[in-house]
Design a protein around this motif. Structure first.
Motif, PDB file in Angstrom:
ATOM      1  N   THR A 157      -1.562  -8.725   1.324  1.00 39.51           N
ATOM      2  CA  THR A 157      -0.353  -7.959   1.015  1.00 39.51           C
ATOM      3  C   THR A 157       0.824  -8.702   1.628  1.00 39.51           C
ATOM      4  OG1 THR A 157       0.657  -5.755   1.152  1.00 39.51           O
ATOM      5  CG2 THR A 157      -0.582  -6.489   3.082  1.00 39.51           C
ATOM      6  N   ALA A 158       2.053  -8.219   1.394  1.00 41.99           N
ATOM      7  CA  ALA A 158       3.236  -8.902   1.930  1.00 41.99           C
ATOM      8  C   ALA A 158       3.340  -8.681   3.438  1.00 41.99           C
ATOM      9  CB  ALA A 158       4.481  -8.348   1.244  1.00 41.99           C
ATOM     10  N   ASP A 159       3.904  -9.700   4.158  1.00 37.60           N
ATOM     11  CA  ASP A 159       4.203  -9.528   5.587  1.00 37.60           C
ATOM     12  C   ASP A 159       5.335  -8.524   5.736  1.00 37.60           C
ATOM     13  OD1 ASP A 159       2.430 -11.533   6.106  1.00 37.60           O
ATOM     14  OD2 ASP A 159       3.977 -13.097   6.027  1.00 37.60           O
ATOM     15  N   LEU A 165      10.683  -3.660   6.595  1.00 39.13           N
ATOM     16  CA  LEU A 165      11.335  -4.742   5.862  1.00 39.13           C
ATOM     17  C   LEU A 165      10.209  -5.697   5.472  1.00 39.13           C
ATOM     18  CD1 LEU A 165      13.893  -6.194   4.901  1.00 39.13           C
ATOM     19  CD2 LEU A 165      14.039  -7.260   7.153  1.00 39.13           C
ATOM     20  N   GLU A 166      10.001  -5.825   4.166  1.00 37.82           N
ATOM     21  CA  GLU A 166       8.812  -6.525   3.681  1.00 37.82           C
ATOM     22  C   GLU A 166       9.218  -7.830   3.017  1.00 37.82           C
ATOM     23  OE1 GLU A 166       5.582  -3.887   2.007  1.00 37.82           O
ATOM     24  OE2 GLU A 166       5.937  -5.175   0.297  1.00 37.82           O
ATOM     25  N   SER A 167       8.372  -8.850   3.094  1.00 33.37           N
ATOM     26  CA  SER A 167       8.726 -10.087   2.394  1.00 33.37           C
ATOM     27  C   SER A 167       8.491  -9.899   0.893  1.00 33.37           C
ATOM     28  CB  SER A 167       7.940 -11.283   2.937  1.00 33.37           C
ATOM     29  OG  SER A 167       6.586 -11.009   2.892  1.00 33.37           O
ATOM     30  N   PHE A 168       9.294 -10.601   0.119  1.00 30.94           N
ATOM     31  CA  PHE A 168       9.272 -10.465  -1.339  1.00 30.94           C
ATOM     32  C   PHE A 168       8.064 -11.210  -1.907  1.00 30.94           C
ATOM     33  CE2 PHE A 168      10.455 -12.011  -5.573  1.00 30.94           C
ATOM     34  CZ  PHE A 168      10.800 -10.819  -6.174  1.00 30.94           C
ATOM     35  N   LEU A 169       7.346 -10.534  -2.789  1.00 29.50           N
ATOM     36  CA  LEU A 169       6.210 -11.164  -3.470  1.00 29.50           C
ATOM     37  C   LEU A 169       6.636 -11.500  -4.904  1.00 29.50           C
ATOM     38  CD1 LEU A 169       3.421  -8.596  -2.496  1.00 29.50           C
ATOM     39  CD2 LEU A 169       3.572 -10.948  -1.667  1.00 29.50           C
ATOM     40  N   PRO A 170       6.650 -12.774  -5.271  1.00 28.29           N
ATOM     41  CA  PRO A 170       6.984 -13.103  -6.661  1.00 28.29           C
ATOM     42  C   PRO A 170       5.757 -12.926  -7.545  1.00 28.29           C
ATOM     43  CG  PRO A 170       6.633 -15.105  -5.399  1.00 28.29           C
ATOM     44  CD  PRO A 170       6.368 -13.957  -4.467  1.00 28.29           C
ATOM     45  N   HIS A 222       6.241   0.178 -17.075  1.00 21.47           N
ATOM     46  CA  HIS A 222       7.621  -0.336 -17.191  1.00 21.47           C
ATOM     47  C   HIS A 222       8.503   0.588 -16.379  1.00 21.47           C
ATOM     48  CE1 HIS A 222       6.847  -3.092 -20.685  1.00 21.47           C
ATOM     49  NE2 HIS A 222       5.780  -2.317 -20.736  1.00 21.47           N
ATOM     50  N   LYS A 223       8.853   0.132 -15.169  1.00 23.99           N
ATOM     51  CA  LYS A 223       9.526   1.055 -14.239  1.00 23.99           C
ATOM     52  C   LYS A 223      11.025   1.168 -14.490  1.00 23.99           C
ATOM     53  CE  LYS A 223       6.298   1.382 -10.474  1.00 23.99           C
ATOM     54  NZ  LYS A 223       5.350   0.332 -10.143  1.00 23.99           N
ATOM     55  N   ARG A 224      11.629   0.120 -15.089  1.00 23.78           N
ATOM     56  CA  ARG A 224      13.092   0.159 -15.266  1.00 23.78           C
ATOM     57  C   ARG A 224      13.457   0.985 -16.492  1.00 23.78           C
ATOM     58  NH1 ARG A 224      16.291  -3.328 -12.492  1.00 23.78           N
ATOM     59  NH2 ARG A 224      15.111  -4.525 -10.956  1.00 23.78           N
ATOM     60  N   VAL A 273       0.887  -4.433  -3.642  1.00 22.76           N
ATOM     61  CA  VAL A 273       2.265  -3.984  -3.467  1.00 22.76           C
ATOM     62  C   VAL A 273       2.257  -2.561  -2.933  1.00 22.76           C
ATOM     63  CG1 VAL A 273       4.392  -3.404  -4.692  1.00 22.76           C
ATOM     64  CG2 VAL A 273       3.169  -5.472  -5.284  1.00 22.76           C
ATOM     65  N   GLU A 274       1.348  -1.756  -3.419  1.00 24.41           N
ATOM     66  CA  GLU A 274       1.262  -0.368  -2.946  1.00 24.41           C
ATOM     67  C   GLU A 274      -0.100   0.207  -3.309  1.00 24.41           C
ATOM     68  OE1 GLU A 274       3.400   2.692  -5.039  1.00 24.41           O
ATOM     69  OE2 GLU A 274       3.199   1.665  -6.955  1.00 24.41           O
ATOM     70  N   PHE A 275      -0.476   1.227  -2.543  1.00 26.17           N
ATOM     71  CA  PHE A 275      -1.591   2.090  -2.934  1.00 26.17           C
ATOM     72  C   PHE A 275      -1.028   3.464  -3.266  1.00 26.17           C
ATOM     73  CE2 PHE A 275      -4.288  -0.550   0.097  1.00 26.17           C
ATOM     74  CZ  PHE A 275      -5.030  -1.149  -0.909  1.00 26.17           C
TER      75      PHE A 275
HETATM   76  P1  AMP Z   1       6.222   0.515  -4.234  1.00 29.93           P
HETATM   77  O1  AMP Z   1       6.660   1.947  -4.234  1.00 29.93           O
HETATM   78  O2  AMP Z   1       5.824  -0.002  -2.897  1.00 29.93           O
HETATM   79  O3  AMP Z   1       5.251   0.222  -5.308  1.00 29.93           O
HETATM   80  O4  AMP Z   1       7.497  -0.327  -4.742  1.00 29.93           O
HETATM   81  C1  AMP Z   1       8.151  -0.043  -5.961  1.00 29.93           C
HETATM   82  C2  AMP Z   1       8.385  -1.317  -6.714  1.00 29.93           C
HETATM   83  O5  AMP Z   1       9.154  -2.236  -5.928  1.00 29.93           O
HETATM   84  C3  AMP Z   1       7.109  -2.086  -7.058  1.00 29.93           C
HETATM   85  O6  AMP Z   1       6.502  -1.621  -8.224  1.00 29.93           O
HETATM   86  C4  AMP Z   1       7.632  -3.488  -7.207  1.00 29.93           C
HETATM   87  O7  AMP Z   1       8.250  -3.654  -8.488  1.00 29.93           O
HETATM   88  C5  AMP Z   1       8.716  -3.558  -6.175  1.00 29.93           C
HETATM   89  N1  AMP Z   1       8.187  -4.111  -4.910  1.00 29.93           N
HETATM   90  C6  AMP Z   1       7.678  -3.419  -3.881  1.00 29.93           C
HETATM   91  N2  AMP Z   1       7.283  -4.241  -2.890  1.00 29.93           N
HETATM   92  C7  AMP Z   1       7.558  -5.485  -3.301  1.00 29.93           C
HETATM   93  C8  AMP Z   1       7.400  -6.787  -2.713  1.00 29.93           C
HETATM   94  N3  AMP Z   1       6.927  -6.952  -1.479  1.00 29.93           N
HETATM   95  N4  AMP Z   1       7.791  -7.843  -3.435  1.00 29.93           N
HETATM   96  C9  AMP Z   1       8.311  -7.704  -4.675  1.00 29.93           C
HETATM   97  N5  AMP Z   1       8.511  -6.516  -5.266  1.00 29.93           N
HETATM   98  C10 AMP Z   1       8.139  -5.413  -4.598  1.00 29.93           C
END
Ligand code: AMP
Ligand code: GLY
Length: 442
Positions: A136-138, A200-205, A229-231, A299-301
């Motif tokens: 997962t992201a740092d 504060l999480e690092s960005f995951l591309p 599609h979240k947007r 990114v999330e559970f």
């Molecule tokens: P989450 O509620 O943690 O799923 O975050 C909502 C949305 O934010 C995710 O579906 C991703 O599109 C974006 N997101 C969350 N964490 C990251 C991450 N570390 N890097 C890039 N995008 C993220």
């Protein structure tokens, strides 16, 4: 276009007494999808739902009890003699609904409050992933004593956006991803003020996909991966929403990505959670970011079915959903054989004017296909109701995401065609929907 029958299975071969009484908790599109699948199940005699919506009322009995009223839901389950309670949303799980049901001797599909903290707290999820070695992201934890500017500066050296996450259930509004320094700082300050801390999480591309995993201590079953599609706007622009549409299976989730996801994420989570005093019983929603090398990161559970991912995943299950969910609630999932359709499913959400902000409610909804009845032998497309209600004999809007049109077919393009030809027949003043659901795969 070929027709695939997904609803209206005849109920044969079981006496009423041996069939299940099921209570579904919640009232959105996800719960309508659950009611459609459960009402069609040969092992179910009655489906009840609280509170439900205008669509569930046609398949199940609605009860005017809020999903968040834990004690009233438990009382209802007892009164109904429910054999199985299937919980849709996360909040009652975090509040202990599954614990209360289980201590009353009622089988519940959904984790107890301790396991539900995998969604209820991002820090709990991060600790579990670090304990079980899941990628997962740092992240950093910031609080009132932190130097926010230097934390932001050190995270931005790469030029990536900042990812700010609140550590509470925030109804999908707890995450800010931004390249704007001031926006990141404001989000951090506000979160610290209301919650005392923030991540504060690092960005995951990469590209996202969601995998719904049925899980109990005896085993797990990964359902076909989907993409949400979240947007709000086409081209993945505009504000974040609960989800404007989804499709499955997602081609980004190749066999190789699947293998890595199981080996690096699902298997270690299953082993770790199964060792606990109270094992995980329900669905674990694994939100993935898949990088350009095909390596998956969490990114999330979430501790529930996604909405609208549920609407396009359940129709891909060919075998008896009620039997699978009951087995999972009772810790014997490994004895189940889950069969899938070799099909594609896509749903397009119709949202009310103003969504995702405050919306106009009570507007009349008209058009073909609004009545979904499991006895009808439905076919390649149908409407999932979400924010809908009956008022004076008319169907009206009652929420932000009002309904979605779902199509299933042998190809994604046919599924999209079915869903769009259905949604084009619905009239709701001011309604908004995206024309490009599934664009990454079409
Ligand atoms: P989450 O509620 O943690 O799923 O975050 C909502 C949305 O934010 C995710 O579906 C991703 O599109 C974006 N997101 C969350 N964490 C990251 C991450 N570390 N890097 C890039 N995008 C993220
Ligand atoms: N559609 C995203 C979610 O249910 O969390």
């Amino acid at each position: 276009m070929s027709t695939i029958i997904v609803q209206g299975h005849p109920r044969r071969g079981m006496s009423d007494a041996s069939r299940l009484v099921v209570l579904v908790v919640g009232g959105g599109g996800r719960e309508h999808a659950l009611c459609i699948a459960l009402a069609a199940s040969p092992s179910v005699s009655e489906v009840h739902v609280c509170p439900g919506n205008a669509g569930t009322r046609l398949l199940a009995q609605n009860h005017p009890i809020s999903a968040s009223d834990v004690s009233a839901v438990v009382e209802l389950a007892k009164e109904l003699g429910a054999d199985l309670v299937v919980v849709g949303p996360e909040a009652p799980l975090v509040d202990g609904l599954a614990d209360s049901l289980r201590s009353s001797g009622i089988a519940c599909f959904g984790p107890d409050s301790e396991n539900a903290m995998l969604e209820g707290s991002k820090l709990t999820a991060k600790s579990a992933m670090s304990e079980f070695g899941v990628p997962t992201a740092d992240y950093l934890i910031l609080d009132a004593d932190s130097d926010i500017d230097s934390a932001l500066s050190s995270y931005s050296e790469s030029g990536d956006p900042w990812v700010v996450k609140r550590d509470v259930l925030a109804g999908g509004k707890g995450v800010v991803v931004t390249t704007d320094f001031e926006e990141a700082r404001t989000a951090i300050e506000q979160a610290i003020e209301s919650d005392g801390k923030v991540l504060l999480e690092s960005f995951l591309p990469g590209e996202e996909a969601s995998v719904l995993v049925l899980m109990d201590e005896s085993g797990y079953v990964c359902l076909p991966a989907s993409q949400d599609h979240k947007r709000l706007e086409e081209g993945d622009k505009g504000p974040n929403t609960g989800g404007m549409g989804a499709y499955a299976p997602a081609p980004v989730y190749t066999d190789e990505v699947r293998r890595k996801t199981i080996e690096r994420i699902v298997e270690p989570m299953h082993i770790g959670l199964s060792k606990k005093d109270s094992p995980y019983r329900g669905v674990l929603y694994v939100g993935l970011m898949i990088d350009e090398d095909g390596d998956p990161y969490v990114v999330e559970f979430n501790v529930r079915f996604g909405d609208p991912e549920c609407q396009i995943t359940l129709p891909l299950i060919e075998s008896d959903l009620a039997g699978h969910l009951l087995a999972c609630a009772e810790g014997r999932l490994s004895s189940e054989h889950v069969e899938f359709r070799d099909s594609h499913c896509l749903t397009v959400v119709l949202a009310a004017e103003g969504y995702p902000g405050s919306v106009e409610k009570g507007r009349r909804i008209t058009g073909d296909g609004l009545i979904v009845n499991s006895e009808e032998g439905q076919s390649s497309s149908w409407i999932n109701h979400a924010g809908t209600a009956w008022k004076d004999g008319e169907l009206v809007s009652s929420g932000g995401r009002v309904l979605s049109a779902t199509g299933i077919a042998n190809s994604l393009s046919e599924a999209a065609e079915s869903a769009y030809s259905l949604i084009d027949k619905i009239q709701l003043e001011g309604a908004q929907f995206r024309r490009d659901i599934g664009h990454r795969a079409l």
